[in-house]
Scaffold this active site. Sequence first.
Site, PDB file in Angstrom:
ATOM      1  N   SER A 130       0.542  -1.239  -0.217  1.00 44.47           N
ATOM      2  CA  SER A 130       0.021   0.368  -0.487  1.00 44.47           C
ATOM      3  C   SER A 130       0.919   1.384   0.286  1.00 44.47           C
ATOM      4  O   SER A 130       1.840   1.567   0.991  1.00 44.47           O
ATOM      5  CB  SER A 130      -0.526   0.276   1.196  1.00 44.47           C
ATOM      6  OG  SER A 130      -1.424   1.702   1.032  1.00 44.47           O
ATOM      7  N   LYS A 184      -4.128  -7.039   3.796  1.00 45.52           N
ATOM      8  CA  LYS A 184      -4.678  -6.112   2.246  1.00 45.52           C
ATOM      9  C   LYS A 184      -5.742  -5.130   1.941  1.00 45.52           C
ATOM     10  O   LYS A 184      -5.749  -4.047   1.931  1.00 45.52           O
ATOM     11  CB  LYS A 184      -3.597  -6.208   1.557  1.00 45.52           C
ATOM     12  CG  LYS A 184      -4.010  -4.860  -0.100  1.00 45.52           C
ATOM     13  CD  LYS A 184      -2.530  -3.827   0.760  1.00 45.52           C
ATOM     14  CE  LYS A 184      -2.858  -2.575  -0.046  1.00 45.52           C
ATOM     15  NZ  LYS A 184      -3.754  -2.347  -1.376  1.00 45.52           N
ATOM     16  N   HIS A 187      -7.247  -3.775   4.787  1.00 50.84           N
ATOM     17  CA  HIS A 187      -6.944  -1.971   5.579  1.00 50.84           C
ATOM     18  C   HIS A 187      -7.941  -1.527   3.751  1.00 50.84           C
ATOM     19  O   HIS A 187      -7.919  -0.392   4.443  1.00 50.84           O
ATOM     20  CB  HIS A 187      -5.120  -2.813   4.286  1.00 50.84           C
ATOM     21  CG  HIS A 187      -4.407  -1.207   3.962  1.00 50.84           C
ATOM     22  ND1 HIS A 187      -5.052  -0.675   2.642  1.00 50.84           N
ATOM     23  CD2 HIS A 187      -4.298  -0.725   4.302  1.00 50.84           C
ATOM     24  CE1 HIS A 187      -4.312   0.575   2.856  1.00 50.84           C
ATOM     25  NE2 HIS A 187      -3.608   0.607   3.263  1.00 50.84           N
ATOM     26  N   ASN A 188      -7.588  -2.043   2.739  1.00 48.72           N
ATOM     27  CA  ASN A 188      -8.700  -1.347   1.740  1.00 48.72           C
ATOM     28  C   ASN A 188     -10.627  -0.977   2.110  1.00 48.72           C
ATOM     29  O   ASN A 188     -10.604  -0.257   1.273  1.00 48.72           O
ATOM     30  CB  ASN A 188      -8.499  -2.025   0.587  1.00 48.72           C
ATOM     31  CG  ASN A 188      -7.477  -2.194  -0.379  1.00 48.72           C
ATOM     32  OD1 ASN A 188      -6.148  -1.557   0.127  1.00 48.72           O
ATOM     33  ND2 ASN A 188      -7.209  -1.723  -1.769  1.00 48.72           N
ATOM     34  N   GLU A 191      -9.551   1.572   4.419  1.00 53.62           N
ATOM     35  CA  GLU A 191      -9.773   2.760   3.426  1.00 53.62           C
ATOM     36  C   GLU A 191     -10.955   3.944   2.461  1.00 53.62           C
ATOM     37  O   GLU A 191     -11.312   4.272   2.741  1.00 53.62           O
ATOM     38  CB  GLU A 191      -8.886   2.186   2.590  1.00 53.62           C
ATOM     39  CG  GLU A 191      -8.299   3.638   1.347  1.00 53.62           C
ATOM     40  CD  GLU A 191      -7.731   2.600   0.132  1.00 53.62           C
ATOM     41  OE1 GLU A 191      -5.957   2.908   0.599  1.00 53.62           O
ATOM     42  OE2 GLU A 191      -8.195   2.306  -1.309  1.00 53.62           O
TER      43      GLU A 191
HETATM   44  C1  6PG Z   1      -3.121   0.897  -1.752  1.00 57.78           C
HETATM   45  C2  6PG Z   1      -4.632   1.370  -2.139  1.00 57.78           C
HETATM   46  C3  6PG Z   1      -4.536   1.148  -3.865  1.00 57.78           C
HETATM   47  C4  6PG Z   1      -5.485   1.393  -5.027  1.00 57.78           C
HETATM   48  C5  6PG Z   1      -6.735   0.704  -4.209  1.00 57.78           C
HETATM   49  C6  6PG Z   1      -8.132   1.691  -4.545  1.00 57.78           C
HETATM   50  O1  6PG Z   1      -2.988   0.507  -0.678  1.00 57.78           O
HETATM   51  O2  6PG Z   1      -2.468   1.769  -1.909  1.00 57.78           O
HETATM   52  O3  6PG Z   1      -5.341   0.913  -1.582  1.00 57.78           O
HETATM   53  O4  6PG Z   1      -4.201  -0.769  -3.439  1.00 57.78           O
HETATM   54  O5  6PG Z   1      -4.994   2.515  -4.875  1.00 57.78           O
HETATM   55  O6  6PG Z   1      -7.271  -0.356  -4.618  1.00 57.78           O
HETATM   56  O7  6PG Z   1      -9.102   1.088  -4.987  1.00 57.78           O
HETATM   57  P1  6PG Z   1     -10.603   1.000  -5.496  1.00 57.78           P
HETATM   58  O8  6PG Z   1     -10.020   1.468  -6.729  1.00 57.78           O
HETATM   59  O9  6PG Z   1     -11.247  -0.468  -5.604  1.00 57.78           O
HETATM   60  O10 6PG Z   1     -10.844   2.416  -4.959  1.00 57.78           O
END
Ligand code: 6PG
Length: 473
Positions: A130, A184, A187-188, A191
């Site tokens: 990430s 991960k 984590h998302n 996010e």
């Molecule tokens: C990270 C982000 C990366 C990506 C996301 C975007 O941790 O660097 O999470 O993995 O930007 O996958 O996710 P979406 O396209 O589903 O918003």
Amino acid sequence: MPAQDYDYGMIGLGTMGRNLVYNMCDHGYSVAGFDKDVEKVNELGKEAGGRKIFGASRLEDFIAALKSPKVIMLLVPAGKAVDAVIAELRPLLSKDDLIMDCGNSHFTDTDLRTAQLANEQMKFMGVGISGGEYGARYGPSIMPGGAKEAYERVAPMLKAVSAKVDNEPCVAWLGPGSAGHYVKMVHNGIEYGLMQLIGEAYQLLKECLDISNDDLHKVFSKWNEGRLRSYLIEITADIFVQNDDLTDNRLIDMILDRSKQNGTGQWTSESAMGLYLPIPVIDASVSARDLSALKDERVAAQKMLQWHRVVFRGNDSELIDWLENALYFSMITAYAQGMSLLLRASQEYKYDLKLAEVARIWRGGCIIRSALLEDIFSAYSDDPALANLMVNKELALKLEQCQDGFRLAIKIAVDTGVPIPAMMASVAYFDAYRSGWLPANLIQAQRDYFGAHTYERVDRKGIFHTQWDQKQQ
Ligand code: 6PG
């Protein structure tokens, strides 16, 4: 063509792959990069400078350039592309070669691939990374899972290229199999939650206060100086002052309000549902993206359902203060839900996750890095089996301190008709979690009434069924 001279291989020279290659080289590693797209191979060469980088657009050349046993990192889109690359690589690899899938692969795919490659005595690791473009280049948070021995082989490199907090690398072996990709994914999911919560605060400020982008910048910048300090609040402040290249407006006002997604938030919700583990803030955030995609329907409905809405007539700075409380409270619950999912998944999939380690490596480099992660790290360091962050003493106190402001902000949203699905999910989660009694007795009674599904009693053990005095249909 160089023979067996390069330490690492990188397949996929898009933004993330290319920047990670430069990062690795800056730390003394030589890297061969492969992409079928010759343009991308050339681009890799352009910024290579004096670094030891070899770019190939033929897989055979790429493989021939690597030292044995080979370590090959993949940064290709999740799904079929990963399987296609592995299928092409298999005949060219030997026992003990290691493939590291560094993309956002679904954890169940990672388990399958690990098992398939193990049949041929090849090693496979699912590694979450990430931090976006900047993170890949200057230090991401890295979440590796898979065989511990495989991790040990690459640990010095991963530690070197990762972000550092207090001189500690933001990387740790998380567990066997798909542990890294699971972490991960969550984590998302968090996010998604944090981004939606911030979006809701933005909409309330914008619709209640008619605030300018400059003032939004000031509000978020100020918030970023306090307990909300985080990467996402910081970039949000920046976003409001970005000018548009094509018009005289701010860019934020020219971006269509329809959010896209690559699936990791949805996967988090699906996995949590499968494990019967509630993560409503994250679920609401995924749904909010889906709702945003219904742009045409929303525009039509706005015309039809435009009934009276209460206009906010309160004090601007008071609302800003309540919203700061609202964000702090709801962000704690978003992390709490993600961490509780990790705890449940760790038991279910035997990852044996150390949640303090997870929090530690999220403190730097990744998208959800924040001051709050220091508290989360302390909470799990004190009690590795903590059932929920909300019952950690320090965090419970913090929730208590800001819940009044949070509830006031919610009332404003309800009165003015501003949608705050994730914030509402947050307060409902908190209230339900701290309710020793919930109306599930009634649910059980209804189930037994119409379907003889049985129920348990409060006063004795066992399973009971009642012949309810049913009304005639
Ligand atoms: C990270 C982000 C990366 C990506 C996301 C975007 O941790 O660097 O999470 O993995 O930007 O996958 O996710 P979406 O396209 O589903 O918003």
